[in-house]
Design an enzyme around this catalytic site. Structure first.
Site, PDB file in Angstrom:
ATOM      1  N   SER A   1      -3.664  27.226   8.021  1.00  0.00           N
ATOM      2  CA  SER A   1      -3.244  26.268   9.044  1.00  0.00           C
ATOM      3  C   SER A   1      -3.904  26.543  10.387  1.00  0.00           C
ATOM      4  CB  SER A   1      -1.722  26.316   9.220  1.00  0.00           C
ATOM      5  OG  SER A   1      -1.079  25.742   8.115  1.00  0.00           O
ATOM      6  N   GLN A   2      -4.032  25.482  11.172  1.00  0.00           N
ATOM      7  CA  GLN A   2      -4.502  25.578  12.550  1.00  0.00           C
ATOM      8  C   GLN A   2      -3.583  26.541  13.322  1.00  0.00           C
ATOM      9  OE1 GLN A   2      -4.377  21.754  14.403  1.00  0.00           O
ATOM     10  NE2 GLN A   2      -4.941  22.514  16.434  1.00  0.00           N
TER      11      GLN A   2
END
Length: 216
Positions: free
Chosen positions: A65-66
């Site tokens: 994930s970012q």
């Protein structure tokens, strides 16, 4: 060999400034992001990308994930030291390490067998020791319930009742809910045995939650 150089640490500090400027205020979250070597989760050739604020593909059609998304979800959880947290979707293990860095006791469940086994072997090499299980996270982990907090790191079509029921009174569930392209982040607090408070936050895009109460 896992190397965390001055250069890596400098890139991490720059990343922390970036996500703080986007509105992440919890000092514990920022410190955890600053402490976990994100480049360990990516192939060496992608080390520069590790500290950009972007999601990045890993194996098995999944993503890491970012960092802003990790920080946003973690901030919504309001993690306290010694919290017993259930993570649905171990993935690369990065989010799990952020929670551990904040002093939580983490139970993590991963639907994909290959990713699950990889995380079980890899995270202890970094010095992190969550309890990782392979299985259907959409059902939670009833044998270890109740949990202080539950975090879902994949997009769900709806909120599984099983997860709400595995929260302690006062516990918090953070889960992205929507279609397969975009989801709204929800924070659900268990007020009493049968009463829940739901708050709706920003839109995000996650890989689909798999399992009986996820996307088939």
């Amino acid at each position: 060999m896992l190397e965390d150089s001055y250069k890596h640490k400098g890139m991490r500090r720059a990343l922390v400034k970036k996500i703080a400027n986007k509105g992440i205020e919890d000092p514990g979250v920022l410190e955890a992001i600053n402490s976990v070597p994100r480049h360990f989760f990516l192939d060496k050739v992608f080390v520069e990308k590790a500290y950009q604020d972007i999601a990045f593909p890993i194996e098995e059609g999944q993503t890491i994930s970012q960092p802003y998304t990790v920080a946003f979800q973690t901030q919504l959880l309001n993690v306290q030291k010694h919290d017993k947290i259930l993570e649905i979707g171990t993935g690369s293990g990065y989010q799990c390490c952020v929670l551990l860095e904040m002093g939580a006791k983490v139970f993590s469940i991963e639907y994909n067998q290959r990713l699950c086994e990889k995380a079980k072997k890899f995270l202890p090499k970094m010095g992190y020791h969550p309890r990782i299980f392979c299985g259907d996270g959409s059902k939670g982990l009833e044998m270890f319930a109740p949990f202080n907090k539950i975090i879902v790191t994949a997009g769900a079509p709806f909120v599984p009742e099983a997860l709400k029921n595995q929260l302690e009174i006062g516990g918090v569930l953070v889960i992205p809910v929507g279609n397969s392209k975009t989801q709204k982040m929800l924070r659900i607090t268990r007020i009493s045995e049968n009463e829940f408070k739901e708050e709706s936050k920003d839109h995000f895009s996650f890989v689909p939650l798999r399992g009986e109460y996820g996307w088939k």
